[in-house]
Design a protein around this motif. Sequence first.
Motif, PDB file in Angstrom:
ATOM      1  N   ASP A 370       0.865  -1.182   0.000  1.00 61.12           N
ATOM      2  CA  ASP A 370       0.000   0.000   0.000  1.00 61.12           C
ATOM      3  C   ASP A 370       0.895   1.223   0.000  1.00 61.12           C
ATOM      4  O   ASP A 370       1.967   1.226   0.618  1.00 61.12           O
ATOM      5  CB  ASP A 370      -0.915   0.023   1.227  1.00 61.12           C
ATOM      6  CG  ASP A 370      -1.904  -1.122   1.232  1.00 61.12           C
ATOM      7  OD1 ASP A 370      -2.485  -1.391   0.163  1.00 61.12           O
ATOM      8  OD2 ASP A 370      -2.089  -1.744   2.289  1.00 61.12           O
ATOM      9  N   VAL A 371       0.457   2.262  -0.671  1.00 68.64           N
ATOM     10  CA  VAL A 371       1.303   3.456  -0.723  1.00 68.64           C
ATOM     11  C   VAL A 371       1.466   4.034   0.676  1.00 68.64           C
ATOM     12  O   VAL A 371       2.542   4.508   1.046  1.00 68.64           O
ATOM     13  CB  VAL A 371       0.745   4.477  -1.733  1.00 68.64           C
ATOM     14  CG1 VAL A 371      -0.588   5.061  -1.297  1.00 68.64           C
ATOM     15  CG2 VAL A 371       1.760   5.582  -1.966  1.00 68.64           C
ATOM     16  N   HIS A 372       0.395   4.043   1.482  1.00 65.32           N
ATOM     17  CA  HIS A 372       0.504   4.311   2.913  1.00 65.32           C
ATOM     18  C   HIS A 372       0.421   2.945   3.582  1.00 65.32           C
ATOM     19  O   HIS A 372      -0.664   2.448   3.885  1.00 65.32           O
ATOM     20  CB  HIS A 372      -0.624   5.234   3.397  1.00 65.32           C
ATOM     21  CG  HIS A 372      -0.600   6.580   2.746  1.00 65.32           C
ATOM     22  ND1 HIS A 372      -1.735   7.320   2.485  1.00 65.32           N
ATOM     23  CD2 HIS A 372       0.438   7.332   2.281  1.00 65.32           C
ATOM     24  CE1 HIS A 372      -1.410   8.457   1.903  1.00 65.32           C
ATOM     25  NE2 HIS A 372      -0.089   8.487   1.778  1.00 65.32           N
ATOM     26  N   ASP A 373       1.577   2.332   3.778  1.00 68.80           N
ATOM     27  CA  ASP A 373       1.593   0.918   4.137  1.00 68.80           C
ATOM     28  C   ASP A 373       1.241   0.714   5.605  1.00 68.80           C
ATOM     29  O   ASP A 373       1.323   1.631   6.429  1.00 68.80           O
ATOM     30  CB  ASP A 373       2.957   0.314   3.824  1.00 68.80           C
ATOM     31  CG  ASP A 373       2.865  -1.141   3.396  1.00 68.80           C
ATOM     32  OD1 ASP A 373       1.757  -1.601   3.082  1.00 68.80           O
ATOM     33  OD2 ASP A 373       3.905  -1.814   3.370  1.00 68.80           O
ATOM     34  N   VAL A 374       0.881  -0.531   5.907  1.00 66.92           N
ATOM     35  CA  VAL A 374       0.418  -0.884   7.246  1.00 66.92           C
ATOM     36  C   VAL A 374       1.587  -0.928   8.219  1.00 66.92           C
ATOM     37  O   VAL A 374       2.748  -0.984   7.827  1.00 66.92           O
ATOM     38  CB  VAL A 374      -0.305  -2.243   7.217  1.00 66.92           C
ATOM     39  CG1 VAL A 374      -1.547  -2.161   6.356  1.00 66.92           C
ATOM     40  CG2 VAL A 374       0.627  -3.346   6.700  1.00 66.92           C
ATOM     41  N   GLY A 375       1.247  -0.907   9.517  1.00 62.95           N
ATOM     42  CA  GLY A 375       2.246  -1.017  10.564  1.00 62.95           C
ATOM     43  C   GLY A 375       2.553   0.280  11.275  1.00 62.95           C
ATOM     44  O   GLY A 375       3.434   0.321  12.133  1.00 62.95           O
ATOM     45  N   GLY A 376       1.830   1.349  10.937  1.00 65.75           N
ATOM     46  CA  GLY A 376       2.115   2.638  11.548  1.00 65.75           C
ATOM     47  C   GLY A 376       1.756   2.694  13.012  1.00 65.75           C
ATOM     48  O   GLY A 376       2.604   2.892  13.884  1.00 65.75           O
ATOM     49  N   TYR A 377       0.490   2.524  13.311  1.00 70.64           N
ATOM     50  CA  TYR A 377       0.012   2.577  14.687  1.00 70.64           C
ATOM     51  C   TYR A 377      -0.713   1.272  15.003  1.00 70.64           C
ATOM     52  O   TYR A 377      -1.917   1.149  14.829  1.00 70.64           O
ATOM     53  CB  TYR A 377      -0.915   3.779  14.891  1.00 70.64           C
ATOM     54  CG  TYR A 377      -0.212   5.103  14.700  1.00 70.64           C
ATOM     55  CD1 TYR A 377       0.727   5.550  15.623  1.00 70.64           C
ATOM     56  CD2 TYR A 377      -0.466   5.902  13.586  1.00 70.64           C
ATOM     57  CE1 TYR A 377       1.390   6.757  15.447  1.00 70.64           C
ATOM     58  CE2 TYR A 377       0.190   7.111  13.413  1.00 70.64           C
ATOM     59  CZ  TYR A 377       1.116   7.536  14.346  1.00 70.64           C
ATOM     60  OH  TYR A 377       1.770   8.731  14.174  1.00 70.64           O
ATOM     61  N   ILE A 378       0.046   0.264  15.415  1.00 73.31           N
ATOM     62  CA  ILE A 378      -0.514  -1.023  15.802  1.00 73.31           C
ATOM     63  C   ILE A 378      -0.085  -1.341  17.230  1.00 73.31           C
ATOM     64  O   ILE A 378       0.785  -0.669  17.792  1.00 73.31           O
ATOM     65  CB  ILE A 378      -0.092  -2.164  14.846  1.00 73.31           C
ATOM     66  CG1 ILE A 378       1.440  -2.259  14.749  1.00 73.31           C
ATOM     67  CG2 ILE A 378      -0.702  -1.984  13.480  1.00 73.31           C
ATOM     68  CD1 ILE A 378       1.917  -3.407  13.894  1.00 73.31           C
ATOM     69  N   ALA A 379      -0.709  -2.356  17.795  1.00 73.41           N
ATOM     70  CA  ALA A 379      -0.430  -2.729  19.183  1.00 73.41           C
ATOM     71  C   ALA A 379       1.063  -2.944  19.396  1.00 73.41           C
ATOM     72  O   ALA A 379       1.736  -3.578  18.594  1.00 73.41           O
ATOM     73  CB  ALA A 379      -1.196  -3.995  19.544  1.00 73.41           C
ATOM     74  N   GLY A 380       1.561  -2.373  20.497  1.00 67.77           N
ATOM     75  CA  GLY A 380       2.964  -2.532  20.840  1.00 67.77           C
ATOM     76  C   GLY A 380       3.877  -1.482  20.261  1.00 67.77           C
ATOM     77  O   GLY A 380       5.078  -1.484  20.542  1.00 67.77           O
ATOM     78  N   GLN A 381       3.321  -0.567  19.449  1.00 64.58           N
ATOM     79  CA  GLN A 381       4.132   0.491  18.844  1.00 64.58           C
ATOM     80  C   GLN A 381       3.701   1.851  19.389  1.00 64.58           C
ATOM     81  O   GLN A 381       2.581   1.998  19.892  1.00 64.58           O
ATOM     82  CB  GLN A 381       3.993   0.462  17.319  1.00 64.58           C
ATOM     83  CG  GLN A 381       4.510  -0.821  16.702  1.00 64.58           C
ATOM     84  CD  GLN A 381       5.978  -1.082  16.993  1.00 64.58           C
ATOM     85  OE1 GLN A 381       6.757  -0.154  17.192  1.00 64.58           O
ATOM     86  NE2 GLN A 381       6.354  -2.354  17.021  1.00 64.58           N
ATOM     87  N   PRO A 382       4.570   2.876  19.310  1.00 64.80           N
ATOM     88  CA  PRO A 382       4.208   4.198  19.840  1.00 64.80           C
ATOM     89  C   PRO A 382       2.920   4.729  19.227  1.00 64.80           C
ATOM     90  O   PRO A 382       2.632   4.505  18.051  1.00 64.80           O
ATOM     91  CB  PRO A 382       5.408   5.068  19.441  1.00 64.80           C
ATOM     92  CG  PRO A 382       6.540   4.106  19.283  1.00 64.80           C
ATOM     93  CD  PRO A 382       5.934   2.845  18.755  1.00 64.80           C
ATOM     94  N   SER A 383       2.138   5.414  20.037  1.00 60.29           N
ATOM     95  CA  SER A 383       0.885   6.003  19.569  1.00 60.29           C
ATOM     96  C   SER A 383       1.160   7.333  18.880  1.00 60.29           C
ATOM     97  O   SER A 383       2.281   7.855  18.903  1.00 60.29           O
ATOM     98  CB  SER A 383      -0.079   6.194  20.742  1.00 60.29           C
ATOM     99  OG  SER A 383       0.514   7.013  21.740  1.00 60.29           O
ATOM    100  N   ARG A 384       0.130   7.877  18.275  1.00 61.15           N
ATOM    101  CA  ARG A 384       0.252   9.135  17.532  1.00 61.15           C
ATOM    102  C   ARG A 384       0.605  10.281  18.486  1.00 61.15           C
ATOM    103  O   ARG A 384      -0.020  10.433  19.539  1.00 61.15           O
ATOM    104  CB  ARG A 384      -1.061   9.433  16.820  1.00 61.15           C
ATOM    105  CG  ARG A 384      -0.980  10.572  15.824  1.00 61.15           C
ATOM    106  CD  ARG A 384      -2.338  10.829  15.186  1.00 61.15           C
ATOM    107  NE  ARG A 384      -2.814   9.678  14.420  1.00 61.15           N
ATOM    108  CZ  ARG A 384      -2.517   9.446  13.139  1.00 61.15           C
ATOM    109  NH1 ARG A 384      -1.726  10.301  12.495  1.00 61.15           N
ATOM    110  NH2 ARG A 384      -2.994   8.387  12.523  1.00 61.15           N
TER     111      ARG A 384
END
Length: 480
Positions: A370-384
């Motif tokens: 995806d051009v804006h690919d997945v994995g940005g804000y998922i469980a276990g990663q820093p929030s926005r």
Amino acid sequence: MASFRMGPTTHSVPMSLFQKNRQKTAAALREHGSVKSKSYVLLAGGDDVSFNDTDISYLFRQESYFQYMFGVKEPGCYGVLEVDSGKSTLFVPRLPEEYATWMGKLYALDEFKQMYEVDEVRYVDELNAFFESAHPLLILTLSGLNTDSGLVSKPARFEGIEKFVVDCDLLHPVIAECRVIKSPEEIEVLRYVAKVSSDAHIRVMQFMHPGRSEYEGEAVFLHHAYAVGGCRHASYTCICGSGVNSAVLHYGHAGAPNDGPVRDGDMCLFDMGANYCGYAADITCSFPANGKFNEDQKLIYNAVLAGRNAVLQEARDGVSWVDMHKLACRVMLQKLKDGGMLKGEVDDMLEAGLAGIFQPHGLGHLIGLDVHDVGGYIAGQPSRPGEPWLSKLRFARTLKAGMYVTVEPGCYFIEYLMDRALADPNLNKFIVVEVYERFRKFGGVRIEDDVLITKDGCENFAIVPRTVEEIEKTMAIRKE
């Protein structure tokens, strides 16, 4: 070895790429404490979508997670992955004989097996019987929030699935995280589609001049990407803004379909990326319509370029993406101050959020299928981040080797944001008004590269002219 290839001069994508993605996902699920033995992943591919109520369909694109796992061209398919063994089963529609009349050859199941290098191929109407004989303890379907679109993926279903134990939440963060780090085979596809897109951008720069229309540049890009690169799809709607339109971040939409005239003295901001075998490019070039930068254009362009250069110098495994955004903004604001548009301390400008007036978007995003690919804000990663000028970041992670990201600083003169800044005493104290006002109809500049993060730095896959001198030299070679 089976592969996807559009033509003899285009990139050959081995089906082993998708086989390795399946094995990677199965291994990640086996390591997950909540996944039982005798668990199966069930994914649904994309379907043909009719154009309104007609018998014409939109040009088909495969669902991204299904593409990641199976690399299948056809619509209406399902895929199953046995977590314990990594065995894969592809389910294809059982088509009527008449299909051969209108759509071409009906492939046998063994032919699909060879084509996609899966362990077994069955028909979609056999899903229920397959699971009844497999006796799974758990079926993992895919449902999760896409933090860029705000939409939730729909879990796969088949008639009779209610008889089984199904979990539609566990799979999403695991498979999304698998997609974040690119394999060597994926990197080569991404390198190829970035090169095709880069060459198409150069072709556009040499074609554009005052008197053209924005959509003509779009047409040149799409023609090169398809005719030369075999890229049937663009990764997103082309953004071809000139003059004030270059300050519209997602220009090119249905209400503004790249239909403006290109005038002498305009800056052009062309954001376009081809797509090959599902994998995306996303590159932006900004350049003067007449091929020569004036002094105001040089000021803004070089401020953005300095921010981009600073990020490319520092980005590597272990570095915070939020820090990279702050670095780009700090460098750009300093250059604007040096050019006489701003005054005061740059750190105070950042604290006040002034950077968000000039660059209201994040530094970039993950990119892949995806051009804006997945994995940005998922469980276990820093929030926005909560600060307004950082809240548009599409991810806030620490960079890892194997991540593929866009680096796209920009500087825009958007009238309502300009008015907001001038009316805010916390912001207007940094602005030299007479200089700032001179840019009210300027538009904007964005420089966007597609960058692979490595242990010791990064590699830029966008091979296009970037300095003022390089752009002017390139545009001096005019092509019709």
